[in-house]
Design a protein around this motif. Sequence first.
Motif, PDB file in Angstrom:
ATOM      1  N   GLU A  36       0.316  -1.387   0.087  1.00 28.52           N
ATOM      2  CA  GLU A  36      -0.214   0.319   0.257  1.00 28.52           C
ATOM      3  C   GLU A  36       0.969   1.269  -0.019  1.00 28.52           C
ATOM      4  O   GLU A  36       2.002   0.748   0.374  1.00 28.52           O
ATOM      5  CB  GLU A  36      -0.684  -0.124   1.110  1.00 28.52           C
ATOM      6  CG  GLU A  36      -1.599  -1.957   1.539  1.00 28.52           C
ATOM      7  CD  GLU A  36      -2.949  -0.901   2.484  1.00 28.52           C
ATOM      8  OE1 GLU A  36      -3.222   0.042   2.541  1.00 28.52           O
ATOM      9  OE2 GLU A  36      -3.889  -1.569   2.263  1.00 28.52           O
ATOM     10  N   THR A  37       0.426   2.604  -1.062  1.00 30.11           N
ATOM     11  CA  THR A  37       0.996   3.332  -0.274  1.00 30.11           C
ATOM     12  C   THR A  37       1.232   4.024   1.024  1.00 30.11           C
ATOM     13  O   THR A  37       1.784   5.346   0.660  1.00 30.11           O
ATOM     14  CB  THR A  37       0.686   4.103  -2.184  1.00 30.11           C
ATOM     15  OG1 THR A  37      -0.225   4.808  -1.604  1.00 30.11           O
ATOM     16  CG2 THR A  37       0.927   3.875  -3.058  1.00 30.11           C
ATOM     17  N   GLY A  45       6.351   9.184   7.608  1.00 24.20           N
ATOM     18  CA  GLY A  45       5.555  10.778   7.351  1.00 24.20           C
ATOM     19  C   GLY A  45       4.852  10.409   5.658  1.00 24.20           C
ATOM     20  O   GLY A  45       3.958  11.574   5.033  1.00 24.20           O
ATOM     21  N   VAL A  46       5.407   9.727   5.059  1.00 23.65           N
ATOM     22  CA  VAL A  46       5.202   9.821   3.376  1.00 23.65           C
ATOM     23  C   VAL A  46       3.927   9.179   2.623  1.00 23.65           C
ATOM     24  O   VAL A  46       4.148   7.456   3.361  1.00 23.65           O
ATOM     25  CB  VAL A  46       5.958   9.434   2.441  1.00 23.65           C
ATOM     26  CG1 VAL A  46       5.914   9.231   1.198  1.00 23.65           C
ATOM     27  CG2 VAL A  46       7.143   9.734   2.467  1.00 23.65           C
ATOM     28  N   GLY A  47       2.636  10.075   2.300  1.00 24.53           N
ATOM     29  CA  GLY A  47       1.888   8.805   1.894  1.00 24.53           C
ATOM     30  C   GLY A  47       1.459   9.629   0.656  1.00 24.53           C
ATOM     31  O   GLY A  47       1.482  10.437  -0.525  1.00 24.53           O
ATOM     32  N   ILE A  48       1.289   8.718  -0.425  1.00 23.15           N
ATOM     33  CA  ILE A  48       0.308   8.567  -1.383  1.00 23.15           C
ATOM     34  C   ILE A  48      -0.677   8.053  -1.738  1.00 23.15           C
ATOM     35  O   ILE A  48      -1.045   6.790  -2.531  1.00 23.15           O
ATOM     36  CB  ILE A  48       1.326   8.505  -2.607  1.00 23.15           C
ATOM     37  CG1 ILE A  48       3.008   7.498  -3.042  1.00 23.15           C
ATOM     38  CG2 ILE A  48       1.077   8.575  -4.869  1.00 23.15           C
ATOM     39  CD1 ILE A  48       3.705   7.304  -3.403  1.00 23.15           C
ATOM     40  N   GLY A  49      -1.812   9.380  -1.765  1.00 26.13           N
ATOM     41  CA  GLY A  49      -3.007   8.990  -1.977  1.00 26.13           C
ATOM     42  C   GLY A  49      -4.062   8.404  -3.030  1.00 26.13           C
ATOM     43  O   GLY A  49      -4.716   7.639  -3.242  1.00 26.13           O
ATOM     44  N   GLY A 396      -3.762   4.236  -2.185  1.00 22.44           N
ATOM     45  CA  GLY A 396      -3.558   3.129  -2.857  1.00 22.44           C
ATOM     46  C   GLY A 396      -2.988   1.761  -2.810  1.00 22.44           C
ATOM     47  O   GLY A 396      -2.145   2.188  -2.228  1.00 22.44           O
ATOM     48  N   GLN A 397      -2.060   1.181  -4.367  1.00 23.52           N
ATOM     49  CA  GLN A 397      -1.334   0.192  -4.419  1.00 23.52           C
ATOM     50  C   GLN A 397      -0.481   0.304  -4.864  1.00 23.52           C
ATOM     51  O   GLN A 397      -0.654   0.792  -6.555  1.00 23.52           O
ATOM     52  CB  GLN A 397      -2.197  -1.273  -4.617  1.00 23.52           C
ATOM     53  CG  GLN A 397      -3.308  -1.398  -3.099  1.00 23.52           C
ATOM     54  CD  GLN A 397      -3.236  -2.491  -2.804  1.00 23.52           C
ATOM     55  OE1 GLN A 397      -3.926  -3.346  -3.750  1.00 23.52           O
ATOM     56  NE2 GLN A 397      -3.229  -3.342  -1.631  1.00 23.52           N
TER      57      GLN A 397
END
Length: 431
Positions: A36-37, A45-49, A396-397
Amino acid sequence: MLNRSAHRLPALSGALMLALSTGTAQASSLLPGVFETSDAVLGTGVGIGDPEGLAIIGDTLYVVDDDNADGGTAALFAIDLNTHITSRIDLGFQGTGSTLSLLDVGTLTPGGVVEFTFIDGAGGLNFAPGDGFIIELDNDIPGATSAPDLTLGTFDAGFTTLLDTDDDSSSLGNGVAPALGGTVNTDGTINIRVSGFPDFDFDGNDDISPTTPHGEAGNFDVFGTILDDSPAGLASRLDDLEGLAASPTSLFLGGEDRAGGAALIVEIDPITGAVLNAFKPDITDPDALTFFDGRLFAGGSDTLSELDPTDGTVLNQSTFSFSDFEIEGLAYDGSALLVGNNIDPESILRVDPDTFAVLGTLGEDLLPITDPVGLAFSETLGIVLSDPDIGTSDFGQIASFQPTAPIPLPAPAWLLLSGLAALALVRRRAA
């Protein structure tokens, strides 16, 4: 339709079996399986929505995020596939590209429609017939007691024809303020009307109950800008980011021109995000992009195109004759295009880059994620996919995999018949 004037079709003989070529399956230590992103592989602290387009340069995987969960703005993520260290470049592409100027103020009453005509000099802006513009409304005025839900329409000279409508695309206001792009009329005017939702024919009435006046009321401001069609100006209007492709030294981003919705491709430096070039290709949807050997390919809906990478001129184009086909991902595996279909049942086609002939397919049951949108390829990772919405979180993934067996695609009837005819001819000559 496929333009065969630029490419020679291969000679056909015998009944051919077309298959997806694959190498030996191997596990990757760089980007294993599916993650998962929001996972730790991306760093603290990084996330790709909303992971959409994918591209690879060397050992770096680039991911375009059209609606980043960390701040709501478009972003480009670079994931080092060896260290998993992730960096991010915020893309300031969802503004207008110029400072908005206040053109006028208005007050809407229930059942009312407010009309504006702007000429050269309005708001300190200079413009002439044919210039591009964006109008944005702000419905959330400080100190006001209400924030009306507005609709906006642009009109030709003399208000004889309604050109376009919108109700909630403005970067200003509280989310229900409209914005529209267009070109200055032949008489040098920008003509708009403002009404209340859901009045989209600007007669003052609720379109759902045509004899009932709309009920929206309140104050609003009208802002505008005249558009700059230089590469930097075009880039600043890039919206609805989806496609992503990598050359050895640059990245191509595909989306829409916020002024009017035309297809737009922007080339940037992958390190700094600096704009290198931008153009409006003569296609509808650059939802998927890939680049190799100096060639740029774009896909959208059921149409695949090869474009001149400097100005977007269409060099070759074909429409796939499949039902329920929507191109959302493109990649190149070293000898053929990988074309991702995002309509159930999802699949990946392997396509000849010169003739656009389908060489093989991977079916839905072999894909590691359910909603493939982005596609990339490397010899180490194999096929890399992105899924923007897994339904269980705001993230997402991304998955990497290598198919372990070739998947044949039966040849079309005309191809089989031509092969059989060729075989019969050979036998007759031999006899």
